[in-house]
Design a protein around this motif. Structure first.
Motif, PDB file in Angstrom:
ATOM      1  N   ILE A  44     -55.988  -3.722  16.531  1.00 47.65           N
ATOM      2  CA  ILE A  44     -56.829  -4.910  16.704  1.00 47.65           C
ATOM      3  C   ILE A  44     -56.000  -6.044  17.286  1.00 47.65           C
ATOM      4  CG2 ILE A  44     -58.090  -6.716  15.472  1.00 47.65           C
ATOM      5  CD1 ILE A  44     -59.084  -4.584  13.550  1.00 47.65           C
ATOM      6  N   ARG A  45     -54.808  -6.199  16.788  1.00 48.97           N
ATOM      7  CA  ARG A  45     -53.931  -7.282  17.242  1.00 48.97           C
ATOM      8  C   ARG A  45     -53.570  -7.143  18.720  1.00 48.97           C
ATOM      9  NH1 ARG A  45     -48.204  -8.138  16.808  1.00 48.97           N
ATOM     10  NH2 ARG A  45     -47.731 -10.365  16.625  1.00 48.97           N
ATOM     11  N   SER A  46     -53.415  -5.906  19.163  1.00 51.97           N
ATOM     12  CA  SER A  46     -53.051  -5.677  20.569  1.00 51.97           C
ATOM     13  C   SER A  46     -54.263  -5.496  21.470  1.00 51.97           C
ATOM     14  CB  SER A  46     -52.154  -4.435  20.676  1.00 51.97           C
ATOM     15  OG  SER A  46     -52.846  -3.273  20.233  1.00 51.97           O
ATOM     16  N   GLY A  47     -55.479  -5.554  20.880  1.00 46.24           N
ATOM     17  CA  GLY A  47     -56.694  -5.400  21.675  1.00 46.24           C
ATOM     18  C   GLY A  47     -56.982  -3.973  22.087  1.00 46.24           C
ATOM     19  N   ARG A  48     -56.416  -2.990  21.379  1.00 48.04           N
ATOM     20  CA  ARG A  48     -56.562  -1.583  21.756  1.00 48.04           C
ATOM     21  C   ARG A  48     -57.373  -0.782  20.740  1.00 48.04           C
ATOM     22  NH1 ARG A  48     -51.102   1.140  23.583  1.00 48.04           N
ATOM     23  NH2 ARG A  48     -52.633   2.487  24.604  1.00 48.04           N
ATOM     24  N   MET A  49     -58.068  -1.453  19.841  1.00 48.06           N
ATOM     25  CA  MET A  49     -58.827  -0.733  18.819  1.00 48.06           C
ATOM     26  C   MET A  49     -59.853   0.226  19.414  1.00 48.06           C
ATOM     27  SD  MET A  49     -58.845  -0.248  15.645  1.00 48.06           S
ATOM     28  CE  MET A  49     -59.867   0.826  14.660  1.00 48.06           C
ATOM     29  N   PRO A  50     -60.542  -0.112  20.516  1.00 48.49           N
ATOM     30  CA  PRO A  50     -61.501   0.845  21.093  1.00 48.49           C
ATOM     31  C   PRO A  50     -60.866   2.150  21.556  1.00 48.49           C
ATOM     32  CG  PRO A  50     -61.973  -1.366  21.875  1.00 48.49           C
ATOM     33  CD  PRO A  50     -60.653  -1.441  21.160  1.00 48.49           C
ATOM     34  N   GLU A  51     -59.529   2.159  21.749  1.00 48.28           N
ATOM     35  CA  GLU A  51     -58.842   3.377  22.178  1.00 48.28           C
ATOM     36  C   GLU A  51     -58.398   4.232  20.998  1.00 48.28           C
ATOM     37  OE1 GLU A  51     -55.674   2.575  25.019  1.00 48.28           O
ATOM     38  OE2 GLU A  51     -56.432   0.524  25.180  1.00 48.28           O
ATOM     39  N   SER A  52     -58.573   3.720  19.786  1.00 51.41           N
ATOM     40  CA  SER A  52     -58.005   4.373  18.608  1.00 51.41           C
ATOM     41  C   SER A  52     -58.523   5.795  18.432  1.00 51.41           C
ATOM     42  CB  SER A  52     -58.339   3.560  17.355  1.00 51.41           C
ATOM     43  OG  SER A  52     -57.919   4.241  16.199  1.00 51.41           O
TER      44      SER A  52
ATOM     45  N   GLY B 120     -57.789 -10.327  18.460  1.00 48.57           N
ATOM     46  CA  GLY B 120     -56.693 -10.237  17.502  1.00 48.57           C
ATOM     47  C   GLY B 120     -55.385 -10.820  17.976  1.00 48.57           C
ATOM     48  N   GLU B 121     -55.393 -11.488  19.124  1.00 44.29           N
ATOM     49  CA  GLU B 121     -54.113 -11.928  19.688  1.00 44.29           C
ATOM     50  C   GLU B 121     -53.429 -13.013  18.844  1.00 44.29           C
ATOM     51  OE1 GLU B 121     -56.008 -15.155  22.881  1.00 44.29           O
ATOM     52  OE2 GLU B 121     -54.859 -13.423  23.558  1.00 44.29           O
ATOM     53  N   HIS B 122     -54.181 -13.707  17.995  1.00 41.51           N
ATOM     54  CA  HIS B 122     -53.580 -14.753  17.172  1.00 41.51           C
ATOM     55  C   HIS B 122     -53.257 -14.278  15.750  1.00 41.51           C
ATOM     56  CE1 HIS B 122     -54.305 -17.559  20.367  1.00 41.51           C
ATOM     57  NE2 HIS B 122     -55.611 -17.353  20.324  1.00 41.51           N
ATOM     58  N   LEU B 123     -53.471 -13.002  15.477  1.00 37.17           N
ATOM     59  CA  LEU B 123     -53.119 -12.478  14.159  1.00 37.17           C
ATOM     60  C   LEU B 123     -51.601 -12.494  13.991  1.00 37.17           C
ATOM     61  CD1 LEU B 123     -55.503  -9.385  13.848  1.00 37.17           C
ATOM     62  CD2 LEU B 123     -55.649 -11.526  12.576  1.00 37.17           C
ATOM     63  N   PRO B 124     -51.116 -12.733  12.780  1.00 33.02           N
ATOM     64  CA  PRO B 124     -49.655 -12.739  12.558  1.00 33.02           C
ATOM     65  C   PRO B 124     -49.080 -11.333  12.626  1.00 33.02           C
ATOM     66  CG  PRO B 124     -50.811 -12.969  10.476  1.00 33.02           C
ATOM     67  CD  PRO B 124     -51.865 -13.047  11.552  1.00 33.02           C
ATOM     68  N   GLU B 125     -47.771 -11.268  12.670  1.00 32.29           N
ATOM     69  CA  GLU B 125     -47.093  -9.977  12.613  1.00 32.29           C
ATOM     70  C   GLU B 125     -47.498  -9.252  11.328  1.00 32.29           C
ATOM     71  OE1 GLU B 125     -45.031  -8.545  14.710  1.00 32.29           O
ATOM     72  OE2 GLU B 125     -44.707 -10.139  16.182  1.00 32.29           O
ATOM     73  N   TYR B 126     -47.554  -7.921  11.406  1.00 30.11           N
ATOM     74  CA  TYR B 126     -48.032  -7.164  10.251  1.00 30.11           C
ATOM     75  C   TYR B 126     -47.152  -7.356   9.023  1.00 30.11           C
ATOM     76  CZ  TYR B 126     -50.095  -3.455   7.489  1.00 30.11           C
ATOM     77  OH  TYR B 126     -50.722  -2.756   6.491  1.00 30.11           O
ATOM     78  N   ASP B 127     -45.852  -7.524   9.224  1.00 31.64           N
ATOM     79  CA  ASP B 127     -44.959  -7.705   8.085  1.00 31.64           C
ATOM     80  C   ASP B 127     -45.300  -8.959   7.277  1.00 31.64           C
ATOM     81  OD1 ASP B 127     -43.590  -5.408   8.518  1.00 31.64           O
ATOM     82  OD2 ASP B 127     -41.952  -6.333   9.649  1.00 31.64           O
TER      83      ASP B 127
END
Length: 569
Positions: A455-463, A490-497
């Motif tokens: 989601i963060r990278s904008g690739r969820m539809p490719e999952s 999702g580009e403004h979501l924080p790093e997963y850590d």
């Protein structure tokens, strides 16, 4: 309360009820806002109607582009705001406010059974959410309500499942408790499927495969490594599953082909020439295991999965697998330590199937396939690796994931000796206090990682993860080969850590009961008190200070005899 209703085979309706007791002025403000929005934004025509003695505001919304004309009805009845999109449904709802009617949801056996069973498990605690669905009716209603929703060409699986007995499942529902003293989330779920008849075959046709006996030890086997994202194990009856699948296979193909296929596998000179019943199914045991993890960095193909099924005769099953794989042109033999692995790489072809060339059903299916060549159908398992080891038939999506299960693991490398697993296990035993037919352990900080990063990278539809495929099916446009547009930026979501510390370990226990199955599941807070840990690599009773995070997956992987810094004796 929100309800989806199917008043007829061609209609779907929704009802919303909101308690507005003591909120008269705020309710009036809300009704004025609804009126303004309906008129200005939707060009609705406003009128008043009387339904079951109540004055109702009716908004007639004109057709706009692909959206048909529709209506919305709003009123306040006995300190309850009621909204609906079907006049007759609202008439019935308002009529039931008297409480003297027996045609309400409370009179549905599946609903009452769910409430009664969950009340016992909740032990007097009031849930934050209560839900219920009649699964087949719900799917039909949602199809009607969303005529432009996703559609796949080919078989209508809803009709197929209904035709082979799965309507035995009359309802699914449960209670959800949030932020309890011990759990981030706790749920009790009922699958209501009362038997249609006594005896071994409780249901009809393919639904008889839904036989998951209680008993046995479902804890992780020594070959399961500790760093996996999810672990699930359940009991089943392989022979019964196989024989019950006959009607399902025939329904999908549209003809009585099951026995022909079995015969062809045994007699075709170019095929594996094995008797599926005696050479394969007869050697499978009564327990299955599913393990997943994710490769880093996260990509749409990061999810790795392995399925294991116990075998009653490892040597005989291994011989069957070798005999069948030798005839598969896509299967490649690879030796790993003392194990023989068959890696299957399907490059540009669908999963291999035994085809009876002169069978009319297959000829028809082939013709339809040729006509639909412009559509791209993804394979559920494009590549795989298979071996027989640890008393199991092991099938994995990735060769290197399978080899991890074949390595000799020290005690501290095994999932069964993980601190997080034992925290979950202790609570499962406390909540259920009985036998199980299935158990699940999850490190949600690992399980959710792939979805979050995509989601963060904008690739969820490719999952290509299991969850990703479900989301894409539910939210897609229904066009084969066309990726849906991602609805979340999702580009403004924080790093997963920065967020993973909020996701604690989770567990689920399922029990087969007289009228179906009862599931209890929960998610632990990483800052909640820890429970008793067991095993050679675990500490004794421990607790976590409220101001400190509990052990992460990495911290929990401390060598045997050592205690993670944040876990105190």
């Amino acid at each position: 309360a929100l309800a989806v209703i199917q008043p007829s085979p061609t209609e779907a309706a929704m009802v919303l009820l909101v308690d507005v007791t003591g909120k008269k002025e705020k309710t009036a403000e809300l009704l004025d806002k609804i009126n303004t929005n309906m008129v200005k934004l939707h060009q609705a025509k406003v009128s008043r109607v009387e339904l079951s003695g109540s004055q109702v505001t009716l908004y007639s919304i004109p057709k706009v582009e692909h959206h048909p004309a529709r209506m919305a009805l709003v009123c306040v009845k006995d300190e309850c705001l009621v909204a609906c999109d079907n006049q007759e449904i609202l008439r019935g709802v308002l009529k039931r406010f008297s409480g003297k009617h027996d045609d309400s949801l409370a009179a549905v056996p599946a609903f009452t059974a769910m409430v009664e069973r969950c009340q016992v498990a909740a032990d007097g605690k009031v849930p934050h959410l209560r839900w219920f669905a009649e699964p087949f009716g719900y799917v039909e209603a949602m199809r009607i309500a969303n005529p432009d929703g996703p559609r796949r060409r080919g078989n209508d699986m809803l009709k197929i499942f209904k035709s082979v007995g799965f309507t035995a499942i009359k309802g699914v529902g449960g209670y959800l408790h949030l932020a309890t003293e011990k759990f981030e989330m706790l749920h009790q779920t009922v699958v209501y499927a009362p038997p249609l008849k006594a005896g071994e075959n409780r249901y009809e046709l393919a639904a008889n495969m839904l036989d998951f006996p209680n008993g046995g030890d479902l804890k992780p086997q020594p070959w399961v490594p500790r760093e996996v994202a999810t672990y699930a194990s359940f009991n089943l009856k392989p022979k019964k599953v196989f024989e019950s699948s006959k009607s399902l296979v025939n329904a999908i193909v549209g003809d009585e082909v099951f026995e022909d296929v079995i015969k062809s596998i045994e007699e075709d000179p170019n095929g594996p020439q094995i008797n599926v019943r005696t050479d394969l199914i007869a050697h499978l045991g009564g327990r299955a295991t599913v393990v997943t993890d994710y490769l880093l960095p996260i990509t749409p193909k990061s999810e790795r999965m392995l399925v294991g099924v116990e075998t009653t005769d490892q040597k005989a099953l291994a011989a069957t697998i070798e005999k069948s794989m030798k005839t598969d042109p896509d299967a490649k033999r690879r030796d790993y330590k003392d194990h023989v692995i068959w890696e299957i790489i399907n490059e540009g072809t669908d999963v291999a199937m035994v085809v009876i060339e002169d069978h009319p059903s297959f000829a028809m299916a082939k013709q339809e396939e040729d006509e639909d060549q412009e559509e791209t159908h993804e394979r559920m398992l494009p590549n795989s690796a298979v071996t027989v080891a640890h008393g199991q038939l092991l099938v994995a999506t990735h060769y290197d994931f399978l080899t991890k299960m074949l390595d000799d693991l020290d005690a501290h490398e095994q999932l069964i000796n993980s601190t997080e697993y034992h925290l979950v296990k202790a609570d499962l035993e406390y909540l259920t206090q009985g036998q199980s037919c299935a158990q699940v352990f999850s490190r949600t900080d690992e399980e959710y990682r792939a979805v979050y990063e995509l989601i963060r990278s904008g690739r969820m539809p490719e999952s290509e993860t299991m969850l990703g495929k479900l989301l894409n099916a539910a939210l897609g446009e229904g066009k084969e080969g066309v990726l849906r547009a991602q609805r979340i930026n999702g580009e403004h979501l924080p790093e997963y850590d920065a967020v993973r510390r909020y996701f604690g370990p989770a567990g689920l226990n399922a029990v087969s009961e007289e009228n179906g199955w009862f599931l209890t599941g929960f998610t632990l807070s990483k800052e909640a008190p820890a429970a008793v840990a067991e095993g050679p690599a675990a500490t004794q009773t421990s607790s976590v200070a409220p101001s400190e995070p509990a052990a992460t997956t990495e911290q929990a992987a401390a060598p045997a005899g050592e205690t993670p810094e944040t876990i105190k004796q």
